[in-house]
Design a protein around this motif. Structure first.
Motif, PDB file in Angstrom:
ATOM      1  N   GLU A  71      46.908  50.646  42.985  1.00 31.87           N
ATOM      2  CA  GLU A  71      45.773  49.873  43.565  1.00 31.87           C
ATOM      3  C   GLU A  71      45.325  48.521  42.895  1.00 31.87           C
ATOM      4  O   GLU A  71      45.050  47.346  43.072  1.00 31.87           O
ATOM      5  CB  GLU A  71      44.421  50.214  43.184  1.00 31.87           C
ATOM      6  CG  GLU A  71      44.159  52.151  44.673  1.00 31.87           C
ATOM      7  CD  GLU A  71      43.145  51.783  44.697  1.00 31.87           C
ATOM      8  OE1 GLU A  71      41.907  51.205  43.927  1.00 31.87           O
ATOM      9  OE2 GLU A  71      43.107  53.004  44.831  1.00 31.87           O
ATOM     10  N   GLY A  72      45.479  47.651  41.581  1.00 32.22           N
ATOM     11  CA  GLY A  72      46.371  46.650  40.625  1.00 32.22           C
ATOM     12  C   GLY A  72      44.437  46.925  40.212  1.00 32.22           C
ATOM     13  O   GLY A  72      43.557  48.421  40.183  1.00 32.22           O
ATOM     14  N   LEU A  73      44.028  45.745  39.538  1.00 28.36           N
ATOM     15  CA  LEU A  73      42.988  45.320  38.816  1.00 28.36           C
ATOM     16  C   LEU A  73      42.013  44.055  40.251  1.00 28.36           C
ATOM     17  O   LEU A  73      42.203  43.004  40.274  1.00 28.36           O
ATOM     18  CB  LEU A  73      43.211  44.899  37.416  1.00 28.36           C
ATOM     19  CG  LEU A  73      41.609  45.187  36.627  1.00 28.36           C
ATOM     20  CD1 LEU A  73      41.088  45.631  36.621  1.00 28.36           C
ATOM     21  CD2 LEU A  73      42.118  44.086  35.577  1.00 28.36           C
ATOM     22  N   VAL A  74      40.899  44.953  40.479  1.00 29.12           N
ATOM     23  CA  VAL A  74      40.614  44.148  41.956  1.00 29.12           C
ATOM     24  C   VAL A  74      39.455  43.522  41.107  1.00 29.12           C
ATOM     25  O   VAL A  74      38.771  43.794  40.399  1.00 29.12           O
ATOM     26  CB  VAL A  74      40.012  45.252  42.947  1.00 29.12           C
ATOM     27  CG1 VAL A  74      39.268  44.461  44.100  1.00 29.12           C
ATOM     28  CG2 VAL A  74      40.948  45.916  43.431  1.00 29.12           C
ATOM     29  N   LEU A  75      38.823  41.865  41.860  1.00 27.32           N
ATOM     30  CA  LEU A  75      38.264  41.671  41.795  1.00 27.32           C
ATOM     31  C   LEU A  75      37.535  41.129  42.566  1.00 27.32           C
ATOM     32  O   LEU A  75      36.602  41.210  42.994  1.00 27.32           O
ATOM     33  CB  LEU A  75      38.541  40.846  40.349  1.00 27.32           C
ATOM     34  CG  LEU A  75      38.505  41.082  38.790  1.00 27.32           C
ATOM     35  CD1 LEU A  75      38.875  40.001  38.247  1.00 27.32           C
ATOM     36  CD2 LEU A  75      37.295  41.556  38.729  1.00 27.32           C
ATOM     37  N   GLY A  76      38.226  39.859  43.877  1.00 30.67           N
ATOM     38  CA  GLY A  76      37.253  39.185  44.407  1.00 30.67           C
ATOM     39  C   GLY A  76      38.224  38.278  44.767  1.00 30.67           C
ATOM     40  O   GLY A  76      39.419  37.077  44.006  1.00 30.67           O
ATOM     41  N   TYR A  77      38.047  37.725  45.869  1.00 29.37           N
ATOM     42  CA  TYR A  77      38.827  36.080  46.732  1.00 29.37           C
ATOM     43  C   TYR A  77      38.596  34.495  45.681  1.00 29.37           C
ATOM     44  O   TYR A  77      37.223  34.569  45.612  1.00 29.37           O
ATOM     45  CB  TYR A  77      37.856  36.189  48.203  1.00 29.37           C
ATOM     46  CG  TYR A  77      38.658  34.966  48.451  1.00 29.37           C
ATOM     47  CD1 TYR A  77      40.173  34.365  48.895  1.00 29.37           C
ATOM     48  CD2 TYR A  77      37.744  33.701  48.603  1.00 29.37           C
ATOM     49  CE1 TYR A  77      40.412  33.303  49.534  1.00 29.37           C
ATOM     50  CE2 TYR A  77      38.038  32.672  49.412  1.00 29.37           C
ATOM     51  CZ  TYR A  77      39.693  32.208  49.480  1.00 29.37           C
ATOM     52  OH  TYR A  77      39.693  31.264  49.757  1.00 29.37           O
ATOM     53  N   GLY A  78      39.507  33.908  45.714  1.00 32.63           N
ATOM     54  CA  GLY A  78      38.396  32.860  44.763  1.00 32.63           C
ATOM     55  C   GLY A  78      38.874  32.827  43.814  1.00 32.63           C
ATOM     56  O   GLY A  78      38.696  32.140  43.047  1.00 32.63           O
ATOM     57  N   ILE A  79      39.389  34.092  43.185  1.00 33.27           N
ATOM     58  CA  ILE A  79      39.103  34.034  41.208  1.00 33.27           C
ATOM     59  C   ILE A  79      40.934  34.328  40.594  1.00 33.27           C
ATOM     60  O   ILE A  79      41.272  34.940  40.972  1.00 33.27           O
ATOM     61  CB  ILE A  79      38.297  34.818  40.973  1.00 33.27           C
ATOM     62  CG1 ILE A  79      36.795  35.404  41.505  1.00 33.27           C
ATOM     63  CG2 ILE A  79      38.412  35.841  39.464  1.00 33.27           C
ATOM     64  CD1 ILE A  79      36.185  37.239  40.832  1.00 33.27           C
TER      65      ILE A  79
END
Length: 402
Positions: A148-156
């Motif tokens: 799943e990877g390391l999720v943060l968010g769009y535009g980061i």
């Protein structure tokens, strides 16, 4: 590195180095701070003026959250440097950053939930936030992050390294961040993507998960849901056969992110692919809302990426979520997209060799199958039979059941 071309006068760098004390420690997180401290603050932020805040072995997650919130609301670009170790909360199955007092029994109360960080950063303007990580993952978290990877968010922008757990009683070093700092201290200041490649080559190891997510073009409002082609079953059995990989096209303003995502997955960079897909899903959720065709599109992309990464449990969960989201949108149970999602969930459940997870996912799949029986007769009964078998088998046999 220039983080924000619109306002580079002043920026903020937040350095977080944390790891549990004692035998639960997997990384010497704070050892990188003297090396980073020798780097000019303006280099850390990519701005003319800079404020640098260090959190060394913090103990209270609320205190860390407060510091992150203050940094996230400060004007100008923000750079976060995070080194430490990640664990998976077994009750809610959420990723946490362990802090100084964290133990396996107290993770939910003494660790920092990763989604807290993501929630604070998602409020910032896209393109103004950079996160650089050097993390080690506990065994359960490593299995999740590989797919799943390391999720943060769009535009980061996210750059960094996550390593698997070290051998017993060994403690790893934040070699990636040290390599970054050493390059900066030599007087070089290449673009961050190039700097990442240099540091990754120096840090290793080969099995590490390297993250390199730059700013991606924003999809146009006309972005359409991914169309999953139906493939005829190849066997007479009532259990669906393996689905074809997701394919399709999405209209975007400047570029289609799908080719890059699937190229990463096909190259074995499953965490990178999953992180990109999750980033776009977050954008779709914020732009169009939960349950939108755009959000379901990225949910289905993530489901197929989990399949490609060899995580049938997660793929099954995501396909069931996609099917339920479509049903909530009032799509009919015999809609090909709904049937396709349930068929894929069913197949991934059949592929599960983790019998505990198979028992957990069986009941919601039975419920979904009763509502969406599909084109092949006997699918509901097939799920029920396998679930009954799993519950009836002695523990010794469960380890080898398929």
């Amino acid at each position: 590195m220039v983080i924000n071309t619109e306002d580079t006068a002043s920026g903020t760098a937040l350095l977080i180095a944390a790891a549990p004390a004692g035998k639960g420690c997997l990384i010497d997180a704070t050892s990188v701070l003297p090396t980073l401290a020798a780097v000019p603050p303006s280099i850390l932020t990519g701005t003319t003026a800079a404020t640098v805040v260090e959190l060394t072995d913090p103990t209270d997650p609320q205190t860390v959250l407060t510091r992150i919130r203050a940094a996230a609301t400060a004007p100008g670009p923000l750079s976060l440097y995070i080194t430490g170790q990640l664990h998976l909360d077994h009750k809610q199955r959420l990723i946490h950053l362990a802090l100084a007092r964290t133990t396996s029994a107290t993770l939910r109360y003494t660790g920092l939930p990763w989604h807290w960080l993501a929630n604070e950063l998602k409020l910032r303007r896209p393109g103004t936030t950079t996160v650089v990580t050097d993390l080690v993952a506990a065994p359960d978290a490593w299995q999740r992050l590989r797919t799943e990877g390391l999720v943060l968010g769009y535009g980061i922008r996210v750059y960094g390294r996550i390593t698997p757990p070290p051998l017993r009683r060994q403690i790893t070093e934040p070699a990636y961040l040290k390599a970054l700092a050493t390059i900066w201290r030599s007087g070089a200041n290449p673009p961050l993507a190039q700097l990442h490649e240099q540091a990754a080559a120096q840090a290793g190891p080969d099995e590490a998960l390297f993250l390199a997510i730059g700013h991606t073009a924003v999809p146009s409002p006309a972005a359409s849901a991914l169309q999953v082609p139906n493939r005829p079953n190849q066997e007479p059995a009532p259990v669906p056969t393996a689905p074809a990989p997701i394919s399709g096209s999405t209209e975007v303003a400047e570029e289609d992110p799908l080719p890059a995502i699937f190229a990463a997955a096909h190259a074995g960079r499953h965490g990178e692919a999953a992180s990109l897909a999750a980033m776009w899903e977050g954008w779709a959720l914020r732009t169009y809302g939960a349950g939108s065709v755009q959000a379901i599109h990225w949910l289905e992309v993530r489901a197929d990426l989990a399949r490609q990464a060899g995580d049938p449990a997660r793929s099954c969960e995501l396909w069931m979520a996609a099917a339920n989201a479509r049903l909530t949108r009032q799509q009919a149970p015999d809609d090909p997209a709904v049937e396709g999602a349930v068929d894929r969930a069913h197949h991934q459940w059949q592929e599960l060799r983790d019998l505990q997870r198979a028992r957990e996912l069986g009941p919601p799949l039975v419920s979904l199958r009763r509502h969406v029986p599909g084109r092949r007769s006997g699918a509901v009964e097939a799920v029920q039979r396998r679930l009954e078998l799993l519950h009836s088998m002695p523990p010794v046999q469960r380890a080898t059941a398929s």
